[in-house]
Design a protein around this motif. Structure first.
Motif, PDB file in Angstrom:
ATOM      1  N   GLY A 181       0.788  -1.224   0.000  1.00 40.63           N
ATOM      2  CA  GLY A 181       0.000   0.000   0.000  1.00 40.63           C
ATOM      3  C   GLY A 181       0.819   1.271   0.000  1.00 40.63           C
ATOM      4  O   GLY A 181       0.354   2.310  -0.456  1.00 40.63           O
ATOM      5  N   GLY A 182       2.032   1.221   0.547  1.00 39.62           N
ATOM      6  CA  GLY A 182       2.890   2.402   0.562  1.00 39.62           C
ATOM      7  C   GLY A 182       2.255   3.597   1.224  1.00 39.62           C
ATOM      8  O   GLY A 182       2.396   4.728   0.757  1.00 39.62           O
ATOM      9  N   ASP A 183       1.567   3.369   2.370  1.00 42.24           N
ATOM     10  CA  ASP A 183       0.807   4.441   3.011  1.00 42.24           C
ATOM     11  C   ASP A 183       1.673   5.517   3.645  1.00 42.24           C
ATOM     12  O   ASP A 183       1.171   6.582   3.996  1.00 42.24           O
ATOM     13  N   ASP A 184       2.959   5.240   3.838  1.00 34.70           N
ATOM     14  CA  ASP A 184       3.830   6.181   4.540  1.00 34.70           C
ATOM     15  C   ASP A 184       5.185   6.213   3.837  1.00 34.70           C
ATOM     16  O   ASP A 184       5.466   5.386   2.958  1.00 34.70           O
ATOM     17  N   ASN A 185       6.016   7.170   4.234  1.00 34.09           N
ATOM     18  CA  ASN A 185       7.401   7.159   3.773  1.00 34.09           C
ATOM     19  C   ASN A 185       8.083   5.888   4.286  1.00 34.09           C
ATOM     20  O   ASN A 185       7.754   5.390   5.369  1.00 34.09           O
ATOM     21  N   ILE A 186       9.031   5.387   3.526  1.00 34.65           N
ATOM     22  CA  ILE A 186       9.680   4.117   3.851  1.00 34.65           C
ATOM     23  C   ILE A 186      11.185   4.322   3.818  1.00 34.65           C
ATOM     24  O   ILE A 186      11.737   4.771   2.808  1.00 34.65           O
ATOM     25  N   THR A 187      11.869   3.991   4.906  1.00 36.48           N
ATOM     26  CA  THR A 187      13.321   4.112   4.970  1.00 36.48           C
ATOM     27  C   THR A 187      13.910   2.888   5.641  1.00 36.48           C
ATOM     28  O   THR A 187      13.398   2.433   6.671  1.00 36.48           O
ATOM     29  N   VAL A 188      14.978   2.351   5.053  1.00 34.99           N
ATOM     30  CA  VAL A 188      15.659   1.184   5.621  1.00 34.99           C
ATOM     31  C   VAL A 188      17.171   1.385   5.546  1.00 34.99           C
ATOM     32  O   VAL A 188      17.690   1.946   4.584  1.00 34.99           O
ATOM     33  N   ILE A 189      17.852   0.940   6.575  1.00 34.14           N
ATOM     34  CA  ILE A 189      19.305   0.800   6.574  1.00 34.14           C
ATOM     35  C   ILE A 189      19.612  -0.627   6.994  1.00 34.14           C
ATOM     36  O   ILE A 189      19.105  -1.093   8.022  1.00 34.14           O
ATOM     37  N   ILE A 190      20.417  -1.322   6.210  1.00 35.90           N
ATOM     38  CA  ILE A 190      20.849  -2.674   6.552  1.00 35.90           C
ATOM     39  C   ILE A 190      22.361  -2.652   6.782  1.00 35.90           C
ATOM     40  O   ILE A 190      23.114  -2.111   5.965  1.00 35.90           O
ATOM     41  N   ILE A 191      22.785  -3.254   7.887  1.00 35.40           N
ATOM     42  CA  ILE A 191      24.204  -3.399   8.198  1.00 35.40           C
ATOM     43  C   ILE A 191      24.501  -4.889   8.276  1.00 35.40           C
ATOM     44  O   ILE A 191      23.796  -5.628   8.969  1.00 35.40           O
ATOM     45  N   ALA A 192      25.535  -5.322   7.571  1.00 33.84           N
ATOM     46  CA  ALA A 192      25.915  -6.740   7.571  1.00 33.84           C
ATOM     47  C   ALA A 192      27.389  -6.860   7.927  1.00 33.84           C
ATOM     48  O   ALA A 192      28.226  -6.097   7.422  1.00 33.84           O
ATOM     49  N   ASP A 193      27.703  -7.798   8.800  1.00 34.33           N
ATOM     50  CA  ASP A 193      29.088  -8.071   9.171  1.00 34.33           C
ATOM     51  C   ASP A 193      29.415  -9.490   8.734  1.00 34.33           C
ATOM     52  O   ASP A 193      29.115 -10.446   9.430  1.00 34.33           O
ATOM     53  N   ASP A 194      30.010  -9.593   7.558  1.00 34.29           N
ATOM     54  CA  ASP A 194      30.307 -10.902   7.007  1.00 34.29           C
ATOM     55  C   ASP A 194      31.701 -11.389   7.352  1.00 34.29           C
ATOM     56  O   ASP A 194      31.974 -12.578   7.309  1.00 34.29           O
ATOM     57  N   ALA A 195      32.601 -10.444   7.695  1.00 36.12           N
ATOM     58  CA  ALA A 195      33.960 -10.867   7.988  1.00 36.12           C
ATOM     59  C   ALA A 195      34.608 -10.043   9.073  1.00 36.12           C
ATOM     60  O   ALA A 195      35.799 -10.109   9.293  1.00 36.12           O
ATOM     61  N   GLY A 196      33.800  -9.213   9.756  1.00 30.70           N
ATOM     62  CA  GLY A 196      34.352  -8.405  10.828  1.00 30.70           C
ATOM     63  C   GLY A 196      35.225  -7.267  10.336  1.00 30.70           C
ATOM     64  O   GLY A 196      35.988  -6.676  11.086  1.00 30.70           O
ATOM     65  N   ALA A 197      35.104  -6.925   9.046  1.00 34.71           N
ATOM     66  CA  ALA A 197      35.951  -5.872   8.487  1.00 34.71           C
ATOM     67  C   ALA A 197      35.517  -4.514   8.985  1.00 34.71           C
ATOM     68  O   ALA A 197      34.389  -4.312   9.409  1.00 34.71           O
ATOM     69  N   ASN A 198      36.429  -3.559   8.940  1.00 35.38           N
ATOM     70  CA  ASN A 198      36.102  -2.203   9.335  1.00 35.38           C
ATOM     71  C   ASN A 198      35.066  -1.597   8.395  1.00 35.38           C
ATOM     72  O   ASN A 198      35.066  -1.873   7.205  1.00 35.38           O
ATOM     73  N   ALA A 199      34.216  -0.753   8.942  1.00 38.24           N
ATOM     74  CA  ALA A 199      33.196  -0.085   8.126  1.00 38.24           C
ATOM     75  C   ALA A 199      33.856   0.929   7.212  1.00 38.24           C
ATOM     76  O   ALA A 199      34.829   1.573   7.567  1.00 38.24           O
ATOM     77  N   THR A 200      33.296   1.060   6.024  1.00 38.46           N
ATOM     78  CA  THR A 200      33.805   2.058   5.083  1.00 38.46           C
ATOM     79  C   THR A 200      32.633   2.799   4.473  1.00 38.46           C
ATOM     80  O   THR A 200      31.512   2.312   4.441  1.00 38.46           O
TER      81      THR A 200
END
Length: 255
Positions: free
Chosen positions: A231-250
């Motif tokens: 329905g998309g009744d509202d604004n939609i925002t997502v952030i996904i964070i994945a740690d696949d190897a413990g690497a530093n964030a960039t």
């Protein structure tokens, strides 16, 4: 660590009042923020924008990256500063009267993290095939559900399910929930506005985050699509964070 951010105005609203950001904090921790603004005459957009900008500025001046219980007061103060900024702006500008915003934010570093939030934007963690909601909605319906006055089924359809009991910027002082989380290689963290969580069932969210044939950006896009299909009744925002190897964030991003 890998991160994807997507935001969409939805099918009903004319303006996207969600604001989001992720990035490194002084080269150490990964931080991510989602704010869902409210108020007429673009005031919600102003409230969420002020909140994200205030938090990012405070984070850049924070040099404590031991993200345990001792850091909880510091994160509360960062969110409290944003609350003061929004409240004072609303007090000085009639067109922004009663504007406010939800906020959910995460900081992840070296196997641990902090979650801070006000309102009904959510944080989920998926680990070993289990999706866990880390935040608790600050809503009237959630309070009624906890007290046994509503069932989960009734709460999902309640006409006042979006009424907040707490928001950032509407009062000079606000209670801020902060918790420590542990973080493992293989974990995924989802931050989202209620444009996703209010439209898409947890089972579909989990299934999307477990689709190994999709990369992180495609998973974020698919979550937006699911909310629009519902329905998309509202604004939609997502952030996904994945740690696949413990690497530093960039990198970093905003929406």
């Amino acid at each position: 660590m890998r991160t994807a951010l997507r935001s969409h105005v939805g099918k009903v609203r004319q303006i996207n009042e969600d604001q989001a950001w992720f990035g490194q904090v002084n080269g150490h921790a990964l931080a991510a923020i989602v704010a869902d603004g409210m108020g007429g005459h673009r005031a919600g957009e102003v409230a969420s924008g002020l909140t994200v900008n205030s938090i990012v500025e405070s984070l850049q001046n924070w040099d404590n990256f031991e993200l345990g219980a001792d850091a909880i007061p510091s994160l509360r103060e960062i969110i409290r500063t944003a609350n003061t900024t929004v409240f004072e702006t609303a007090s000085l500008n009639e067109q922004y009267h009663n504007m406010g915003t939800t906020v959910v934010m995460a900081m992840i570093s070296q196997g641990s993290g902090l979650i801070g939030y006000i309102g009904d934007s959510r944080a989920y963690r998926i680990r070993s095939g289990q999706l866990e909601q880390l935040t608790e909605d600050h809503t009237l319906v959630n309070e009624l559900t906890k007290s046994g006055q509503l069932s989960l089924e009734e709460a999902a359809q309640h006409p006042r399910r979006n009424v907040l009991t707490r928001a950032l910027g509407t009062d000079p002082e606000v209670a801020i929930d902060v918790q420590v989380i542990d973080w493992q290689i293989g974990d995924r963290l989802l931050l989202c506005s209620d444009g996703l969580s209010g439209m898409v069932e947890d089972e579909l969210i989990q299934a999307t985050l477990e689709q190994s044939e999709l990369n992180l950006e495609q998973q974020a896009e698919r979550l937006i699509e699911l909310a629009l299909e519902a329905g998309g009744d509202d604004n939609i925002t997502v952030i996904i964070i994945a740690d696949d190897a413990g690497a530093n964030a960039t990198g970093g991003g905003t929406a």
